[in-house]
Design a protein around this motif. Structure first.
Motif, mmCIF file in Angstrom:
data_model
loop_
_atom_site.group_PDB
_atom_site.id
_atom_site.type_symbol
_atom_site.label_atom_id
_atom_site.label_comp_id
_atom_site.label_asym_id
_atom_site.label_seq_id
_atom_site.Cartn_x
_atom_site.Cartn_y
_atom_site.Cartn_z
ATOM 1 N N ASP A 72 1.255 -0.940 0.056
ATOM 2 C CA ASP A 72 -0.199 0.418 -0.380
ATOM 3 C C ASP A 72 0.437 1.536 -0.090
ATOM 4 O OD1 ASP A 72 -2.198 -1.135 0.173
ATOM 5 O OD2 ASP A 72 -2.438 -1.679 2.028
ATOM 6 N N TYR A 73 2.223 1.171 0.894
ATOM 7 C CA TYR A 73 2.730 1.638 1.014
ATOM 8 C C TYR A 73 3.921 2.159 -0.525
ATOM 9 C CZ TYR A 73 5.663 5.431 3.111
ATOM 10 O OH TYR A 73 6.733 7.364 3.015
ATOM 11 N N ALA A 74 4.266 1.270 -1.020
ATOM 12 C CA ALA A 74 4.641 1.757 -2.413
ATOM 13 C C ALA A 74 3.310 2.085 -2.926
ATOM 14 C CB ALA A 74 5.023 -0.234 -2.345
ATOM 15 N N ALA A 75 2.240 2.036 -3.334
ATOM 16 C CA ALA A 75 1.553 1.842 -4.463
ATOM 17 C C ALA A 75 1.536 3.270 -4.287
ATOM 18 C CB ALA A 75 0.469 1.613 -4.288
ATOM 19 N N ALA A 76 0.962 3.735 -2.630
ATOM 20 C CA ALA A 76 1.044 5.850 -2.362
ATOM 21 C C ALA A 76 2.240 6.268 -3.292
ATOM 22 C CB ALA A 76 0.692 5.865 -1.459
ATOM 23 N N LEU A 77 3.183 5.962 -2.972
ATOM 24 C CA LEU A 77 4.492 6.526 -2.984
ATOM 25 C C LEU A 77 4.440 6.324 -4.671
ATOM 26 C CD1 LEU A 77 6.907 5.593 -1.316
ATOM 27 C CD2 LEU A 77 6.982 7.405 -0.859
ATOM 28 N N HIS A 78 3.965 4.976 -5.582
ATOM 29 C CA HIS A 78 3.869 5.461 -6.363
ATOM 30 C C HIS A 78 3.393 6.150 -7.274
ATOM 31 C CE1 HIS A 78 4.983 4.030 -11.086
ATOM 32 N NE2 HIS A 78 2.857 3.359 -11.293
ATOM 33 N N THR A 79 1.821 6.626 -6.242
ATOM 34 C CA THR A 79 0.607 7.775 -7.489
ATOM 35 C C THR A 79 1.267 8.973 -7.240
ATOM 36 O OG1 THR A 79 -0.885 6.426 -5.588
ATOM 37 C CG2 THR A 79 -1.718 8.776 -6.123
ATOM 38 N N ALA A 80 2.242 9.368 -6.128
ATOM 39 C CA ALA A 80 2.726 10.833 -6.150
ATOM 40 C C ALA A 80 3.976 10.692 -6.908
ATOM 41 C CB ALA A 80 3.123 11.175 -4.515
ATOM 42 N N GLY A 81 4.461 10.111 -7.599
ATOM 43 C CA GLY A 81 5.748 9.666 -8.619
ATOM 44 C C GLY A 81 6.979 9.397 -7.983
ATOM 45 N N GLY A 82 6.682 9.087 -6.912
ATOM 46 C CA GLY A 82 8.260 8.745 -6.412
ATOM 47 C C GLY A 82 7.809 7.335 -6.484
#
Length: 563
Positions: free
Chosen positions: A492-502
């Motif tokens: 979930d945290y990786a997905a949230a980072l990916h959404t923010a372009g991170g």
């Protein structure tokens, strides 16, 4: 030729054998009132407690790894057995007790074979002190009726004590005087050299006075049941009495005995410096219970008081507790007929004195000052022991210990930010609540990542919402196993980072953990998540991860139109 090594061993051990034989006698003498009183707690003929004081030390002593531990009757195990048998018809109770003791013995042996000794540390100290304090109060309250000779009614020990106090007209004065006399003797001898035989004197002297005074209103042991003469003979259990409540009661007895036995082992280290094996002691206590059951005795376990006495009187090897059991056999053969005339109020006095003496007021004060978690644990277990059956109280205590352990691990979890200080060193700072844009931060985690700990991690990781192209390095060195909850939180945290372009970088990852992450398919380790496995040099993989993250961040800023 084969006899020479035996003779040499006997000659070398002669001083120890002599000391152990002598040390066993006061242990056996003090076990007479203790065993009888323990049987009173169960609600059976006191002779069953004496049988256990013979069989338990002999059989358990032969196999224990804690050589000075005396495996005999304990008040906690007796109270648990009495609670389990409370609904059994009094006529069937002795046979049911034999069956319960055997089942408890089998459970202890299985626990030792399964190497469950390490799990005793999961029983919170606060929970154990709360339970033992409740046991002491239950014993005290439960013996008020026998001490005063008054009939009492009530659903639990405290209610019975209140019933006696609120109806003083029921008190039998000769019984009360005999009980108070026994308490006075116990208190008077407790700080003298006669303390080891104080309980025996407290039984004999008031009983003699009762007999000489012709006080027929005072209950005697023989009123509970006929005292068989001589030594006990093996007996087989009556399997028709097997029931669910009997099995759960036996398991409760086993749990109490095993946890108490672990404490005894810590207090009685081996004289030769060898380390005790908790699992072997589990087996030894199980063997002691099997022997006690087959010889019509009650549950036994590592006794704190008897083990301390064994050390005080000069016991040197495992033969000291074994000799105590053999001396008890001699006492049974010679004096079993005398047991029947003992006044019941004196046994109640022995139990009350022991219950008061076992209260650990200093530890209670310490626990109550250590915070809300400890306070909740000790109070909850204490109240459960007072008002619930012992089996239920034990189950509640074990469950509460595990819940407190998980809760504390989750609360103790901490996320910090690491900043490079040069020469491969790092400085530690509080982690921010939100991630900065176009920057790399390195995070380290303290605490458990199992179950609730993983969810706490998810709540404490810096929030990527609102940030642009953040890069996070999460250090996981030393984490060799994680659960599904951690994998989900990470995904979930990786997905949230990916959404923010991170991007997310994992450093210090154990090889087995890296393989697990690849197998789950929940964390894309070939895309938004990059894994750096741990090497021999501490911090090396974290430095590599930080360098790659910053390289990515620079390239991303260069390729971003508004930069």
């Amino acid at each position: 030729m084969g006899a020479h090594p035996v003779r040499r061993w006997l000659r070398s051990e002669r001083p120890n054998v002599r000391a152990d034989v002598v040390a066993g006698l006061p242990g056996a003498i003090s076990s007479v009132p203790d065993g009888m009183a323990a049987a009173v707690l169960v609600g059976v003929n006191p002779i069953h407690g004496l049988y256990a004081c013979f069989a338990g030390p002999v059989a358990g002593g032969l196999s224990s790894s804690t050589r000075l531990m005396v495996i005999t009757t304990t008040t906690a195990a007796a109270l648990a057995a009495g609670s389990a048998l409370s609904d059994v018809d009094p006529a069937d109770r002795p046979d049911a007790l034999i069956l319960l003791t055997l089942i408890a013995g089998v459970a202890m042996i299985l626990a030792g074979v399964a190497k469950l000794g390490r799990y005793t540390r999961f029983v919170s100290h606060s929970v154990m002190i709360g339970f033992l304090t409740g046991i002491s109060v239950n014993i005290f309250c439960g013996q008020i009726s026998a001490l005063t000779g008054a009939q009492a009614s009530g659903g639990f020990a405290l209610a019975k004590a209140v019933d006696v106090v609120t109806h003083p007209a029921r008190i039998d004065i000769p019984s009360l005087l005999a009980g108070l006399g026994a308490l006075g003797i116990l208190a008077g001898l407790s700080r003298t050299r006669l303390a080891p035989v104080g309980a025996l004197v407290a039984l004999v002297v008031p009983t003699a006075v009762v007999i000489l005074a012709g006080a027929d209103s005072v209950a005697r042991v023989e009123d509970v049941g006929e005292i068989p003469p001589g030594i006990p003979l093996p007996d087989l259990p009556n399997l028709s009495l097997l029931s669910f409540s009997l099995v759960t009661g036996a398991l409760a007895v086993a749990a109490i005995v095993l946890v108490q036995g672990s404490g005894v082992a810590e207090a009685a280290p081996n004289r030769d410096g060898s380390v005790s094996n908790a699992n072997q002691d589990f087996i030894a206590q199980g063997v002691g219970n099997l022997a006690a059951g087959f010889f019509r005795g009650q549950p036994v376990g590592g006794s704190v008081g008897q083990t301390a006495l064994n050390q005080t009187v000069g016991g040197r090897t495992r033969w000291a507790p074994i000799c105590a059991g053999l001396w008890m056999l001699v006492i049974l053969a010679a004096f079993s007929g005398v047991v029947g005339v003992v006044a019941m109020p004196t046994l109640a006095a022995v139990l009350i004195f022991a219950a008061v003496g076992s209260l650990r007021l200093g530890e209670l004060k310490t626990i109550m000052r250590t915070g809300h978690t400890s306070q909740i644990a000790i109070v909850s277990t204490f109240l459960a022991t007072l008002f619930l059956p012992v089996a239920a109280a034990v189950g509640l205590g074990v469950t509460l210990s595990l819940l407190l352990q998980l809760n504390q691990e989750a609360m103790d979890l901490k996320v910090v930010e690491l900043k490079p200080a040069g020469d491969g060193r790092w400085t530690e700072h509080p982690a921010s609540e939100r991630l900065p844009s176009h920057q790399t931060i390195v995070l380290d985690v303290y605490g458990s990542l199992l179950y609730a700990g993983s969810r706490t991690l998810g709540a404490k990781l810096p929030d990527p919402a609102g940030a642009e192209a953040p890069a996070v390095v999460l250090r996981l060195r030393g984490r060799t196993s994680v659960g599904a909850t951690f994998v989900k939180v990470l995904a979930d945290y990786a997905a949230a980072l990916h959404t923010a372009g991170g991007r997310l970088y994992l450093s210090g990852v154990d090889h087995g953990l890296a393989e697990l992450l690849r197998r789950t398919n929940r964390v894309d380790v070939s895309g938004p998540v990059t894994v750096f496995e741990a090497g021999e040099l501490v911090g090396e993989s974290t430095e590599k991860a930080r360098h790659e993250a910053e390289t990515w961040a620079v390239a991303h800023r260069t390729n971003t139109p508004d930069q």
